[in-house]
Design an enzyme around this catalytic site. Structure first.
Site, PDB file in Angstrom:
ATOM      1  N   ARG A   1      42.531  72.768  22.213  1.00 36.04           N
ATOM      2  CA  ARG A   1      43.720  72.119  21.635  1.00 36.04           C
ATOM      3  C   ARG A   1      44.837  71.945  22.675  1.00 36.04           C
ATOM      4  O   ARG A   1      46.014  72.056  22.354  1.00 36.04           O
ATOM      5  CB  ARG A   1      44.269  72.891  20.443  1.00 36.04           C
TER       6      ARG A   1
ATOM      7  N   ARG B   1      50.309  69.289  19.014  1.00 35.54           N
ATOM      8  CA  ARG B   1      51.703  69.235  18.559  1.00 35.54           C
ATOM      9  C   ARG B   1      52.671  70.130  19.328  1.00 35.54           C
ATOM     10  O   ARG B   1      53.877  69.957  19.215  1.00 35.54           O
ATOM     11  CB  ARG B   1      51.758  69.596  17.071  1.00 35.54           C
TER      12      ARG B   1
ATOM     13  N   ARG C   1      51.927  60.417  18.780  1.00 34.24           N
ATOM     14  CA  ARG C   1      51.398  60.525  17.422  1.00 34.24           C
ATOM     15  C   ARG C   1      52.298  59.789  16.437  1.00 34.24           C
ATOM     16  O   ARG C   1      51.821  59.100  15.542  1.00 34.24           O
ATOM     17  CB  ARG C   1      51.278  61.989  17.026  1.00 34.24           C
TER      18      ARG C   1
ATOM     19  N   ASP D   1      38.371  64.380  16.587  1.00 34.26           N
ATOM     20  CA  ASP D   1      38.270  65.516  15.665  1.00 34.26           C
ATOM     21  C   ASP D   1      36.820  65.704  15.257  1.00 34.26           C
ATOM     22  O   ASP D   1      36.048  64.741  15.237  1.00 34.26           O
ATOM     23  CB  ASP D   1      39.137  65.292  14.422  1.00 34.26           C
TER      24      ASP D   1
ATOM     25  N   TYR E   1      33.088  71.720   5.663  1.00 37.44           N
ATOM     26  CA  TYR E   1      34.121  70.759   5.242  1.00 37.44           C
ATOM     27  C   TYR E   1      33.545  69.720   4.285  1.00 37.44           C
ATOM     28  O   TYR E   1      34.217  69.290   3.344  1.00 37.44           O
ATOM     29  CB  TYR E   1      34.749  70.076   6.461  1.00 37.44           C
TER      30      TYR E   1
HETATM   31  O1  CP3 Z   1      41.163  70.513  21.829  1.00 41.02           O
HETATM   32  C1  CP3 Z   1      41.700  69.392  21.935  1.00 41.02           C
HETATM   33  O2  CP3 Z   1      42.830  69.223  22.432  1.00 41.02           O
HETATM   34  C2  CP3 Z   1      40.886  68.163  21.557  1.00 41.02           C
HETATM   35  C3  CP3 Z   1      41.059  67.617  20.239  1.00 41.02           C
HETATM   36  C4  CP3 Z   1      40.588  68.388  19.014  1.00 41.02           C
HETATM   37  C5  CP3 Z   1      41.256  68.320  17.767  1.00 41.02           C
HETATM   38  N1  CP3 Z   1      40.508  68.950  16.824  1.00 41.02           N
HETATM   39  C6  CP3 Z   1      42.526  67.607  17.538  1.00 41.02           C
HETATM   40  C7  CP3 Z   1      43.331  67.947  16.351  1.00 41.02           C
HETATM   41  C8  CP3 Z   1      39.452  69.177  18.810  1.00 41.02           C
HETATM   42  C9  CP3 Z   1      38.429  69.642  19.816  1.00 41.02           C
HETATM   43  C10 CP3 Z   1      39.410  69.509  17.418  1.00 41.02           C
HETATM   44  C11 CP3 Z   1      38.324  70.287  16.808  1.00 41.02           C
HETATM   45  C12 CP3 Z   1      38.442  70.692  15.400  1.00 41.02           C
HETATM   46  N2  CP3 Z   1      38.951  69.984  14.352  1.00 41.02           N
HETATM   47  C13 CP3 Z   1      37.901  71.893  14.891  1.00 41.02           C
HETATM   48  C14 CP3 Z   1      37.143  72.902  15.700  1.00 41.02           C
HETATM   49  C15 CP3 Z   1      38.039  73.795  16.496  1.00 41.02           C
HETATM   50  C16 CP3 Z   1      38.864  74.741  15.671  1.00 41.02           C
HETATM   51  O3  CP3 Z   1      40.096  74.587  15.697  1.00 41.02           O
HETATM   52  O4  CP3 Z   1      38.271  75.622  15.027  1.00 41.02           O
HETATM   53  C17 CP3 Z   1      38.180  71.933  13.513  1.00 41.02           C
HETATM   54  C18 CP3 Z   1      37.813  73.045  12.556  1.00 41.02           C
HETATM   55  C19 CP3 Z   1      38.827  70.707  13.173  1.00 41.02           C
HETATM   56  C20 CP3 Z   1      39.262  70.262  11.813  1.00 41.02           C
HETATM   57  C21 CP3 Z   1      40.725  70.105  11.748  1.00 41.02           C
HETATM   58  N3  CP3 Z   1      41.451  69.148  12.439  1.00 41.02           N
HETATM   59  C22 CP3 Z   1      41.635  70.883  10.999  1.00 41.02           C
HETATM   60  C23 CP3 Z   1      41.273  72.061  10.110  1.00 41.02           C
HETATM   61  C24 CP3 Z   1      42.916  70.372  11.239  1.00 41.02           C
HETATM   62  C25 CP3 Z   1      44.199  70.794  10.585  1.00 41.02           C
HETATM   63  C26 CP3 Z   1      44.767  72.006  11.229  1.00 41.02           C
HETATM   64  C27 CP3 Z   1      45.866  71.627  12.190  1.00 41.02           C
HETATM   65  O5  CP3 Z   1      45.908  72.218  13.271  1.00 41.02           O
HETATM   66  O6  CP3 Z   1      46.692  70.786  11.810  1.00 41.02           O
HETATM   67  C28 CP3 Z   1      42.787  69.316  12.176  1.00 41.02           C
HETATM   68  C29 CP3 Z   1      43.876  68.501  12.730  1.00 41.02           C
HETATM   69  C30 CP3 Z   1      43.945  68.327  14.223  1.00 41.02           C
HETATM   70  N4  CP3 Z   1      42.879  68.127  15.062  1.00 41.02           N
HETATM   71  C31 CP3 Z   1      45.130  68.288  15.006  1.00 41.02           C
HETATM   72  C32 CP3 Z   1      44.751  68.044  16.329  1.00 41.02           C
HETATM   73  C33 CP3 Z   1      45.648  67.860  17.530  1.00 41.02           C
HETATM   74  C34 CP3 Z   1      46.547  68.409  14.457  1.00 41.02           C
HETATM   75  C35 CP3 Z   1      46.856  67.135  13.769  1.00 41.02           C
HETATM   76  C36 CP3 Z   1      48.247  66.570  14.002  1.00 41.02           C
HETATM   77  O7  CP3 Z   1      48.580  66.113  15.108  1.00 41.02           O
HETATM   78  O8  CP3 Z   1      48.982  66.581  13.014  1.00 41.02           O
END
Ligand code: CP3
Length: 342
Positions: free
Chosen positions: A18, A22, A31, A68, A144
């Protein structure tokens, strides 16, 4: 890439799960312009921009594709939305008809868009920086798809205990589609792939072998067949003392390790000098530069640089100060410099 190929190095590679997100003001700006998180994921120019943003700030060794894990079920035909503060809302799959209705992601606009991001981002990074592609693990993505949102996964786990035939078929479909998805990312330019099986630790015993270790091993086998030179990192979060079983079964290039497992235990007990990635506690970064840097050095001491990819045990938290990431990178670099053998 040298560490993943077991070439000797004295400076361990560093990246952060990540790392685009944000906690970075420049990410929040793009974004906002893109409209929503999902619109950002499917806007190749904007997604490529946020992929490279962390490299402008930090002396790190890899960029990870901005997308994602839920892009795969989305491309298979399920509705997907991200509500602010609520996380993902995904259409559900709970019987054999719904599994059979899932589409192949080949030729989907989602796949095309992600591959375009890979191509654009690869152009935007220096040669010595690795480009990482990724997808979710079949079990985690199935969680999911079954529950439709973040949860404690009770329902998905019960379905696994019952070995519902549609669930077994769903895992198989996710193995197939995830291999196609990663293969397309590789063709578009990623040099290494990571599979995020974030909820692997939720399954125990036999279920863990059947629905985490076996599907991840099958994905690895199929990818090795098609792309023998592309290393695979498996992050099966929460496997603890079972990470070694996954390493042996899958023959992956590296294992991601969660913060809860001691890195010195992992280095001592996961055999064959397996490369390990992780596992600084992301909460330590909220403690500020001093605390985070000192924990980072403790981690560096626990495992030699030639078999370590420095990272967190899970993703960067929203309130993390970017300066703290900078301080961690500097501390690890300094430690490696002082301990490089001549
Ligand atoms: O790592 C990186 O920078 C690359 C991008 C990336 C994202 N999600 C961007 C993201 C990667 C590799 C993921 C993987 C991901 N997505 C996982 C596996 C890793 C982990 O965290 O366990 C999972 C379970 C998801 C599903 C997911 N996406 C959830 C549960 C959420 C909401 C939680 C949150 O942090 O808001 C997301 C959203 C998400 N994916 C964001 C980002 C940058 C935040 C969204 C935003 O900008 O509002």
């Amino acid at each position: 890439m040298d560490v993943l190929r077991c070439s000797p190095v004295t400076r361990r590679p560093i990246w952060f799960m990540r790392q685009a997100g944000r906690y970075l003001p420049e990410y929040r700006k793009v974004r906002e312009q893109a409209g929503s998180f999902l619109e950002l994921c499917y806007n190749p120019a904007a997604a490529a921009e946020v992929t490279v943003q962390p490299l402008r700030r930090f002396d790190i060794d890899a960029a990870i594709l901005f997308a994602d894990i839920l892009v795969v079920p989305h491309a298979m035909g399920l509705d997907l939305r991200f509500e602010d503060g609520e996380g993902p809302l995904l259409g559900t799959v709970r019987d054999v008809q719904e599994v059979n209705a899932l589409k192949q992601l080949e030729n989907s606009w989602q796949l095309k868009s992600i591959c375009e991001t890979v191509a654009l981002a690869s152009e935007g990074i220096a040669k010595h920086v690795a480009m990482i592609g990724f997808c979710g693990g079949p079990w985690t993505v199935a969680c999911y798809m079954i529950e439709g949102k973040s949860s404690d996964w009770q329902f998905a786990k019960l379905v696994a205990y019952r070995r519902e035939s549609w669930f077994i078929r769903l895992i198989e479909r996710l193995v197939e589609e995830s291999v196609e998805y990663l293969s397309a990312q590789i063709d578009a330019g990623v040099e290494v792939v990571q599979v995020f099986d974030s909820w692997a630790g939720e399954l125990t015993g036999r279920l863990r072998r059947e629905f985490v270790i076996a599907p991840l091993s099958e994905m690895t086998r199929r990818l090795h067949e098609r792309h023998p030179n592309v290393p695979i990192i498996l992050f099966a979060k929460g496997l603890g003392t079972d990470h070694g079983t996954l390493a042996e079964a899958s023959k992956c290039a590296a294992l991601g390790i969660e913060a809860e497992l001691s890195m010195s235990w992992a280095a001592g007990n996961i055999g064959h000098e397996m490369v390990l990635q992780g596992n600084l506690d992301p909460i330590s970064l909220l403690g500020g530069e001093q605390i985070a840097a000192s924990e980072a050095v403790e981690l560096a001491k626990a495992i030699p640089s030639y078999r370590h990819i420095f990272n967190l045990g899970h993703g960067i938290k929203v309130g993390t100060a970017p300066e703290t990431i900078g301080a961690v990178v500097e501390a690890v670099r300094n430690w490696d410099r002082a301990h490089a053998s001549p």
